[in-house]
Design a protein around this motif. Structure first.
Motif, PDB file in Angstrom:
ATOM      1  N   VAL A  44       6.790   9.189   8.313  1.00 33.31           N
ATOM      2  CA  VAL A  44       5.659   9.175   7.499  1.00 33.31           C
ATOM      3  C   VAL A  44       4.721  10.362   7.791  1.00 33.31           C
ATOM      4  N   TYR A 297       7.500   9.142  -2.344  1.00 32.33           N
ATOM      5  CA  TYR A 297       7.571   7.632  -2.104  1.00 32.33           C
ATOM      6  C   TYR A 297       6.136   7.582  -1.172  1.00 32.33           C
ATOM      7  N   VAL A 299       3.321   5.190   0.862  1.00 31.72           N
ATOM      8  CA  VAL A 299       3.608   4.019   1.621  1.00 31.72           C
ATOM      9  C   VAL A 299       2.216   3.125   1.483  1.00 31.72           C
ATOM     10  N   SER A 301       0.414  -0.287   2.789  1.00 30.02           N
ATOM     11  CA  SER A 301       0.326  -1.095   3.654  1.00 30.02           C
ATOM     12  C   SER A 301      -0.450  -2.271   3.486  1.00 30.02           C
ATOM     13  N   HIS A 306       4.785  -2.940   5.180  1.00 30.62           N
ATOM     14  CA  HIS A 306       4.855  -1.439   4.469  1.00 30.62           C
ATOM     15  C   HIS A 306       5.587  -1.497   3.319  1.00 30.62           C
ATOM     16  N   LYS A 307       5.335  -1.193   2.234  1.00 32.17           N
ATOM     17  CA  LYS A 307       6.163  -1.043   1.070  1.00 32.17           C
ATOM     18  C   LYS A 307       5.824   0.464   0.242  1.00 32.17           C
ATOM     19  N   ILE A 308       6.959   0.679   0.036  1.00 30.09           N
ATOM     20  CA  ILE A 308       7.188   2.247  -0.689  1.00 30.09           C
ATOM     21  C   ILE A 308       7.275   2.196  -2.075  1.00 30.09           C
ATOM     22  N   ARG A 334      -0.437   8.607   2.727  1.00 35.06           N
ATOM     23  CA  ARG A 334       0.653   8.589   3.521  1.00 35.06           C
ATOM     24  C   ARG A 334       1.853   8.509   2.473  1.00 35.06           C
ATOM     25  N   VAL A 336       6.348   9.210   2.751  1.00 33.00           N
ATOM     26  CA  VAL A 336       7.791   9.392   3.328  1.00 33.00           C
ATOM     27  C   VAL A 336       7.927  10.791   3.459  1.00 33.00           C
ATOM     28  N   ILE A 351       7.590   1.968   9.856  1.00 29.84           N
ATOM     29  CA  ILE A 351       7.057   3.079  10.006  1.00 29.84           C
ATOM     30  C   ILE A 351       7.701   3.851  11.474  1.00 29.84           C
TER      31      ILE A 351
END
Length: 364
Positions: A44, A297, A299, A301, A306-308, A334, A336, A351
């Motif tokens: 990330v 993507y 991020v 939290s 953590h989901k994208i 943040r 990817v 992450i």
């Protein structure tokens, strides 16, 4: 007979049914005991705010400020050469001597003829003062003297052409002739390039004409020295647009005291604008492409992990492995930075504690 066939069929169904049921039970048991794979590990990076100087990017070629193939105006045989291939020479330095023995003999003959013409003229001058010769004879002797002098000057110029000298300071290429070789008129002897100043010639689209001006700074990179940035200034812009490409020719001048830049090199050129601006940037590895445009993507939290989330962006110029983000992101978000192929929208991820691959070298 029919009863036996029926018994065999019933028995077969029982056997195969039992096997099928056992297999299904084994699959269900394995699926019930199987643990879900852990979320994928991703690197990330954060959207960074930087100060960039806007530029117009182009590619072009380097050209010597003065470059020629030294040749000869008169035919002759090489008597001696006074240089080594690749050496530096000064203006007026002797490079090649051609055999001039015949021409020197002709010069002696012409000088003797000049002396005789001078004697006849002096005598005619004395006689005409005493009214002892005609004006026509005096004029004829004067014309003969002038012709003799002109013949001597012409022969001396021809002899001078037998000695080939450097027309300007520079560096020589590879020698193309040898001692004793007969050289017809126009034979190439060696190349000579002045390398203290190098020109970068390139073209830009006509739409950027309003942003171009003489004396603008340029930054040049070449493949031979990828970590070196060469600086120069724009010295000329063509007064017309190429009708075939709709582009404008530009020439920049670069100082080259160590002669790292060579004529013919392929160059990456940035014409720098006078004002700086604040931009949002990401590593170029964070940008993913699809038929609908560019996206990243994000991020997100939370307590669950953590989901994208997929997000469309608009990019601008690139510089040193980073790309400008014009629309779609804010500073500090943040994103990817690598490994997007294995990801999908709303996916949970882990992450990586290490920096993104594109940022590791800068943090060492």
């Amino acid at each position: 007979m029919f009863k036996r066939l029926l018994i065999v069929i019933v028995f077969s169904l029982v056997v195969f049914g039992g096997l099928f049921g056992t297999k299904v039970l084994q699959i269900q048991t394995a699926m019930a005991n199987r643990q879900a794979p852990p979320p994928p590990l991703v690197a990330v990076t954060e959207v960074r705010q930087e100060t960039w100087r806007p530029s117009i990017s182009a590619v072009g070629s380097l050209t010597a400020s003065a470059g020629i193939d030294i040749s000869k105006e008169v035919a002759g045989t090489v008597k001696a050469y006074h240089f080594q291939s690749g050496s530096r020479v000064k203006r007026g330095q002797l490079l090649i001597e051609l055999d001039s023995s015949t021409d020197e003999a002709d010069l002696d003959r012409l000088k003797a003829a000049q002396w005789l013409a001078q004697v006849k003229f002096d005598r005619s001058k004395q006689l005409i003062g005493k009214k002892m010769t005609s004006q026509s004879e005096y004029d004829e002797s004067q014309a003969l003297l002038q012709g003799a002098k002109a013949s001597v000057v012409l022969q001396e110029a021809l002899l001078e052409k037998k000695n080939i000298k450097a027309p300007f300071d520079g560096r020589l290429g590879i020698r193309q002739v040898s001692i004793g070789q007969y050289l017809p008129v126009g034979t190439s002897i060696v190349s000579l390039d002045s390398l203290d100043i190098i020109y970068a010639d390139f073209s830009v689209p006509e739409r950027v004409l309003s942003r171009l001006a003489v004396d603008q700074q340029v930054a040049v990179k070449v493949q031979a020295y990828p970590d070196v940035l060469f600086e120069g200034v724009v010295i000329a812009i063509t007064p017309s647009v190429d009708i075939g490409t709709r582009s404008i020719g530009v020439r920049a001048e670069l100082k080259n005291p160590d002669e790292k830049l060579q004529p013919g090199m392929f160059a990456y050129i940035d014409v720098l604008m006078p004002d700086e601006q604040e931009v949002l940037t990401l590593p170029d590895t964070a940008i993913t492409f699809n038929p609908y445009g560019e996206y990243v993507y994000i991020v997100e939290s939370s307590d669950a992990g953590h989901k994208i989330v997929y997000r469309q962006v608009e990019t601008g110029s690139t510089r040193d492995g980073r790309v400008e983000i014009k629309k779609g992101l804010s500073a500090g978000e943040r994103v990817v930075a690598a490994g997007q192929v294995k990801l999908r929208n709303d996916m949970m991820v882990q992450i990586d504690t290490k920096p993104a691959p594109s940022e590791r070298e800068s943090q060492q």
